[in-house]
Scaffold this motif. Structure first.
Motif, PDB file in Angstrom:
ATOM      1  N   TYR A 238      16.823  25.128  23.855  1.00  0.00           N
ATOM      2  CA  TYR A 238      16.374  24.578  22.577  1.00  0.00           C
ATOM      3  C   TYR A 238      17.050  23.231  22.370  1.00  0.00           C
ATOM      4  O   TYR A 238      18.250  23.150  22.144  1.00  0.00           O
ATOM      5  CB  TYR A 238      16.736  25.547  21.451  1.00  0.00           C
ATOM      6  N   ARG A 255      18.625  26.631  12.675  1.00  0.00           N
ATOM      7  CA  ARG A 255      18.927  26.779  14.107  1.00  0.00           C
ATOM      8  C   ARG A 255      19.180  28.246  14.470  1.00  0.00           C
ATOM      9  O   ARG A 255      18.719  28.722  15.508  1.00  0.00           O
ATOM     10  CB  ARG A 255      20.138  25.922  14.461  1.00  0.00           C
ATOM     11  N   ALA A 256      19.883  28.951  13.597  1.00  0.00           N
ATOM     12  CA  ALA A 256      20.147  30.369  13.849  1.00  0.00           C
ATOM     13  C   ALA A 256      18.854  31.177  13.840  1.00  0.00           C
ATOM     14  O   ALA A 256      18.692  32.136  14.609  1.00  0.00           O
ATOM     15  CB  ALA A 256      21.127  30.907  12.803  1.00  0.00           C
ATOM     16  N   TRP A 258      15.897  30.128  14.790  1.00  0.00           N
ATOM     17  CA  TRP A 258      15.214  29.920  16.071  1.00  0.00           C
ATOM     18  C   TRP A 258      15.904  30.675  17.207  1.00  0.00           C
ATOM     19  O   TRP A 258      15.236  31.266  18.068  1.00  0.00           O
ATOM     20  CB  TRP A 258      15.145  28.436  16.394  1.00  0.00           C
ATOM     21  N   LYS A 259      17.198  30.677  17.224  1.00  0.00           N
ATOM     22  CA  LYS A 259      17.923  31.410  18.266  1.00  0.00           C
ATOM     23  C   LYS A 259      17.583  32.891  18.206  1.00  0.00           C
ATOM     24  O   LYS A 259      17.302  33.530  19.234  1.00  0.00           O
ATOM     25  CB  LYS A 259      19.433  31.196  18.120  1.00  0.00           C
ATOM     26  N   GLU A 263      15.522  35.233  21.036  1.00  0.00           N
ATOM     27  CA  GLU A 263      16.162  36.442  21.539  1.00  0.00           C
ATOM     28  C   GLU A 263      15.307  37.667  21.258  1.00  0.00           C
ATOM     29  O   GLU A 263      15.225  38.586  22.082  1.00  0.00           O
ATOM     30  CB  GLU A 263      17.552  36.585  20.909  1.00  0.00           C
ATOM     31  N   VAL A 269      19.028  32.358  25.458  1.00  0.00           N
ATOM     32  CA  VAL A 269      18.871  31.100  24.735  1.00  0.00           C
ATOM     33  C   VAL A 269      20.095  30.208  24.877  1.00  0.00           C
ATOM     34  O   VAL A 269      21.237  30.656  24.702  1.00  0.00           O
ATOM     35  CB  VAL A 269      18.602  31.354  23.235  1.00  0.00           C
ATOM     36  N   ASN A 270      19.846  28.942  25.184  1.00  0.00           N
ATOM     37  CA  ASN A 270      20.872  27.897  25.143  1.00  0.00           C
ATOM     38  C   ASN A 270      20.493  26.928  24.034  1.00  0.00           C
ATOM     39  O   ASN A 270      19.395  26.370  24.042  1.00  0.00           O
ATOM     40  CB  ASN A 270      20.948  27.147  26.477  1.00  0.00           C
ATOM     41  N   MET A 271      21.388  26.747  23.077  1.00  0.00           N
ATOM     42  CA  MET A 271      21.120  25.863  21.944  1.00  0.00           C
ATOM     43  C   MET A 271      21.801  24.512  22.167  1.00  0.00           C
ATOM     44  O   MET A 271      23.031  24.442  22.312  1.00  0.00           O
ATOM     45  CB  MET A 271      21.621  26.494  20.652  1.00  0.00           C
ATOM     46  N   TYR A 276      26.687  23.594  18.033  1.00  0.00           N
ATOM     47  CA  TYR A 276      26.803  24.363  19.272  1.00  0.00           C
ATOM     48  C   TYR A 276      27.551  23.535  20.313  1.00  0.00           C
ATOM     49  O   TYR A 276      27.659  22.316  20.192  1.00  0.00           O
ATOM     50  CB  TYR A 276      25.410  24.753  19.796  1.00  0.00           C
TER      51      TYR A 276
END
Length: 287
Positions: A238, A255-256, A258-259, A263, A269-271, A276
């Motif tokens: 992301y 952002r959380a 989307w993570k 999942e 997932v890599n943010m 991050y």
């Protein structure tokens, strides 16, 4: 006076028994025959191996992808064009694309699909080419590194740079159905996203703006629940792109969300966003 008849043969008769030392050994005949058979089998195997190797390296002339083997890695890169991005976002996008390019292994497939806010429009693939390999990846026994590097630069890097420059032009739309566009791309059979390893790169501001998620007016993001196996076995990267007018809405909560969404779809997932860890490749080299 009587004469004794004498018989003259045209050639003397001999037998192997007359010359025991010249009689071939059965084992010698067997060994010689086996050697000939082995030689013929070796030649057949060599020709077959050459033919198989030729088949194994045969490529699609349009995508440069192997015709008889899956891509070593398939990277689907989705570019969100639903909102205007902040100044410098084009350069940031280009840098991200270059990172994806440089880390793609030989015979890896890079597919770039931009999307807007109109779900009625079909998704259009902007770039879809497999890496023929860098010179350093050449098989020194069967190919030249210089020629391979030249093919890599002219047939992969050059068209990618052209596509990236065209995609970096700002665009925007009234709606930002990011989640629905991801669902469409992941389920589109015309997009060549198949490989031994699958990666999804999402480059977006993350501002899901739909009737169900009016983030511009409410400040809250509401994402539709994804199918639980949509991205099973997929690694998602992301990449957050800064919004030109609504950067204040790009919050840790968004952002959380989307993570958690990725999942829930089964992905790792890599943010790459504020808050991050900064990736090693994102840290400028010391001078």
């Amino acid at each position: 006076m009587a004469f004794r008849s004498v018989r003259f043969d045209s050639a003397p008769k001999t037998s192997w028994n007359a010359f025991p030392g010249d009689r071939p050994s059965p084992w010698r005949l067997i060994v010689a025959g086996a050697a000939i058979v082995a030689m013929l089998l070796g030649m057949a195997a060599w020709y077959a191996s050459g033919a198989q190797q030729g088949d194994a390296t045969e490529r699609d002339p349009a995508t440069l992808c192997l015709l008889r083997a899956p891509a070593s890695r398939a990277e689907l890169t989705l570019l969100d064009q639903t909102d205007a991005l902040a100044a410098g976002a084009g350069q940031h996008f280009t840098r991200l694309i270059n990172h994806v390019r440089d880390t793609l292994p030989r015979n890896g497939r890079l597919t770039i699909v931009p999307f807007g806010g109109d779900l009625g429009q079909p998704l259009a693939v902007a770039f879809d080419i497999c890496s023929p390999g860098k010179g350093a990846e050449a098989d020194t026994l069967s190919e030249g590194a210089v020629r391979l590097q030249r093919d890599y630069e002219t047939r992969f890097v050059a068209p990618l740079s052209k596509a990236a420059a065209e995609l970096a032009v700002p665009r925007e739309s009234n709606q930002s159905p990011i989640a629905d566009q991801i669902l469409r791309a992941a389920n589109d059979p015309t997009i060549g996203w198949r490989g031994e390893e699958r990666i999804l790169n999402l480059m977006t501001d993350g501002l899901e703006n739909t009737p169900a998620s009016p983030i511009y007016t409410s400040g809250k993001i509401v994402l539709p629940p994804p199918p639980s196996d949509l991205l099973r076995g997929v690694t998602v990267n992301y990449f957050e792109l800064a919004s030109a007018r609504n950067s204040a809405l790009q919050t840790p909560v968004v952002r959380a969300a989307w993570k958690a969404w990725f999942e829930a779809a089964g992905a790792k997932v890599n943010m790459y966003a504020p808050g991050y860890a900064v990736p090693a490749w994102g840290v400028p080299a010391e001078r």
